[in-house]
Design a protein around this motif. Structure first.
Motif, PDB file in Angstrom:
ATOM      1  N   ARG A 127       0.792  -1.302  -0.066  1.00 29.95           N
ATOM      2  CA  ARG A 127       0.145   0.026  -0.056  1.00 29.95           C
ATOM      3  C   ARG A 127       0.686   1.287   0.059  1.00 29.95           C
ATOM      4  O   ARG A 127       0.714   2.161  -0.779  1.00 29.95           O
ATOM      5  CB  ARG A 127      -0.909   0.086   1.153  1.00 29.95           C
ATOM      6  N   ARG A 128       1.985   1.344   0.766  1.00 25.49           N
ATOM      7  CA  ARG A 128       2.777   2.557   1.029  1.00 25.49           C
ATOM      8  C   ARG A 128       3.470   2.665  -0.473  1.00 25.49           C
ATOM      9  O   ARG A 128       3.520   3.765  -0.762  1.00 25.49           O
ATOM     10  CB  ARG A 128       3.961   2.276   2.132  1.00 25.49           C
ATOM     11  N   PHE A 129       4.017   1.579  -1.000  1.00 21.15           N
ATOM     12  CA  PHE A 129       4.811   1.579  -2.138  1.00 21.15           C
ATOM     13  C   PHE A 129       4.115   2.170  -3.254  1.00 21.15           C
ATOM     14  O   PHE A 129       4.443   2.869  -4.033  1.00 21.15           O
ATOM     15  CB  PHE A 129       5.473   0.265  -2.774  1.00 21.15           C
ATOM     16  N   ALA A 130       2.498   1.715  -3.499  1.00 23.76           N
ATOM     17  CA  ALA A 130       1.650   2.065  -4.532  1.00 23.76           C
ATOM     18  C   ALA A 130       1.725   3.601  -4.183  1.00 23.76           C
ATOM     19  O   ALA A 130       1.483   4.317  -5.336  1.00 23.76           O
ATOM     20  CB  ALA A 130       0.517   1.410  -4.476  1.00 23.76           C
ATOM     21  N   GLN A 135       2.138   8.985  -6.220  1.00 24.92           N
ATOM     22  CA  GLN A 135       2.419  10.419  -5.937  1.00 24.92           C
ATOM     23  C   GLN A 135       3.714  10.867  -6.483  1.00 24.92           C
ATOM     24  O   GLN A 135       3.891  12.159  -7.128  1.00 24.92           O
ATOM     25  CB  GLN A 135       2.673  10.693  -4.372  1.00 24.92           C
ATOM     26  N   LYS A 136       4.890  10.147  -6.570  1.00 19.54           N
ATOM     27  CA  LYS A 136       6.182  10.711  -7.012  1.00 19.54           C
ATOM     28  C   LYS A 136       6.392  10.987  -8.435  1.00 19.54           C
ATOM     29  O   LYS A 136       6.809  11.648  -9.127  1.00 19.54           O
ATOM     30  CB  LYS A 136       7.246   9.524  -6.599  1.00 19.54           C
ATOM     31  N   GLY A 161      -3.315   1.833  -2.256  1.00 14.95           N
ATOM     32  CA  GLY A 161      -2.392   2.963  -2.217  1.00 14.95           C
ATOM     33  C   GLY A 161      -2.479   3.922  -2.916  1.00 14.95           C
ATOM     34  O   GLY A 161      -2.230   5.099  -2.748  1.00 14.95           O
ATOM     35  N   ALA A 162      -2.645   3.691  -4.365  1.00 15.82           N
ATOM     36  CA  ALA A 162      -2.942   4.685  -5.251  1.00 15.82           C
ATOM     37  C   ALA A 162      -4.129   5.590  -5.218  1.00 15.82           C
ATOM     38  O   ALA A 162      -3.945   6.826  -5.115  1.00 15.82           O
ATOM     39  CB  ALA A 162      -3.215   4.213  -6.752  1.00 15.82           C
ATOM     40  N   GLY A 167      -4.973   8.923  -6.905  1.00 18.55           N
ATOM     41  CA  GLY A 167      -4.436   8.244  -8.130  1.00 18.55           C
ATOM     42  C   GLY A 167      -5.374   7.464  -8.883  1.00 18.55           C
ATOM     43  O   GLY A 167      -6.195   6.707  -8.088  1.00 18.55           O
ATOM     44  N   LYS A 168      -5.239   7.076 -10.174  1.00 19.21           N
ATOM     45  CA  LYS A 168      -5.912   5.984 -10.648  1.00 19.21           C
ATOM     46  C   LYS A 168      -5.087   4.860 -10.879  1.00 19.21           C
ATOM     47  O   LYS A 168      -3.970   5.013 -10.635  1.00 19.21           O
ATOM     48  CB  LYS A 168      -6.175   6.290 -12.239  1.00 19.21           C
TER      49      LYS A 168
END
Length: 305
Positions: A127-130, A135-136, A161-162, A167-168
């Protein structure tokens, strides 16, 4: 000086034939030929015809084409694929399971619940990676879209996460004997369903710039090894393949044994690398692609440096 442009007369750009939608809507209801045995329906509106065994090549083509066209329309050019088990629980769900197991006194349930709590850290990292990747890359010329298998567990964590950062993300679901509903965090216009595993796996690879693989079972291993085989044999371009959790993967697969017995070459071990955190995974991708470098070092003028 060029003369001002004029709007073309509508008849110059009008369709010469009705569209398929128009013909389908205008097709008359013929009472005598409306029964299931009738061949009167337009072929492209006749689901019984489209589902015939002989139409499999057409269905395969449609299953390849539909996600391709929709992703093009949605501006999806580059994706990061997240693979992993559908059985890994979110930390709060795992904690509830543990509390219930402790209250029940069932030794087997308690052991399973403790394992679920231990494995739930991978849900958090996915979740954090997505979220981090979404975001980045938001300001990139071609933003990165997270794509998962669309189900629960690690797949849900990736889409979630996205979603967390607005985000999509994409979900490539598959029809299974046991019911699997799409998780609620996929962007609706990017939520697909597949009949053919092979075409689903092809869509995983087609736009991907990286594969991030979390602990999983047969399905995860199938997806991981197909991608590594394609890269190993030059059928697909090389890209980062990240295995989350060295301890899990080294216990599951003895890659060095494959080298020692001559089943793979030593340089095949460079097809992948281990990571332990969302930040480490992003750093690998940022270094590989120059995401975090100043524009002059990663853009059109990089060769001048």
């Amino acid at each position: 000086m060029n003369p001002p442009k004029t709007t073309p007369h509508p008849e110059l750009t009008a369709r010469n034939f009705p569209s398929a939608q128009e013909d389908a809507a205008a097709a008359p209801e013929a009472a005598r030929y409306a029964g299931p045995e009738s061949a009167y329906r337009l072929a492209f509106t006749d689901s019984a015809f489209l589902l015939r065994e002989e139409l499999r090549p057409v269905r395969m083509q449609l299953e390849l084409l539909k996600p391709e066209l929709v992703q093009n329309e949605q501006g999806v050019e580059s994706t990061i694929v997240i693979f992993g088990s559908a059985r890994i629980k979110a930390p709060d769900v795992a904690a509830q399971m543990l509390a219930a197991a402790e209250a029940s006194g069932d030794a087997q349930a308690l052991a399973q619940a403790r394992n679920a709590v231990a494995m739930s850290r991978y849900y958090d990292e996915a979740r954090r990676f997505a979220a981090l990747a979404t975001q980045k890359s938001r300001e990139h010329a071609a933003p990165l879209f997270i794509v998962t298998g669309g189900g629960p567990g690690i797949m849900e964590a990736g889409n979630r996460g996205a979603f967390d950062v607005g985000g999509k993300s994409i979900g490539l679901n598959i029809v299974l004997p046991h019911e699997q509903a799409p998780n609620p965090y996929i962007t609706p216009e990017l939520c697909f369903q597949f009949h053919y595993f092979a075409l689903r796996k092809m869509h995983f690879v087609m736009r991907s710039i990286a594969l991030v693989c979390f602990p999983g079972g047969f399905g995860t291993l199938d997806e991981l090894f197909e991608t590594m085989t394609l890269v190993q044999n030059g059928k697909s371009r090389r890209r980062p393949i990240l295995l989350f959790g060295r301890e899990f993967w080294e216990k599951l697969i003895d890659f060095q044994h494959l080298v020692d017995t001559g089943m793979i070459s030593a340089h095949d071990l460079q097809l992948f690398r281990y990571v332990e955190s969302a930040e480490e995974a992003w750093d690998v991708l940022a270094h590989h692609y120059g995401f975090d470098l100043p524009p002059t070092e990663s853009g059109a003028f990089a060769e001048d440096i």
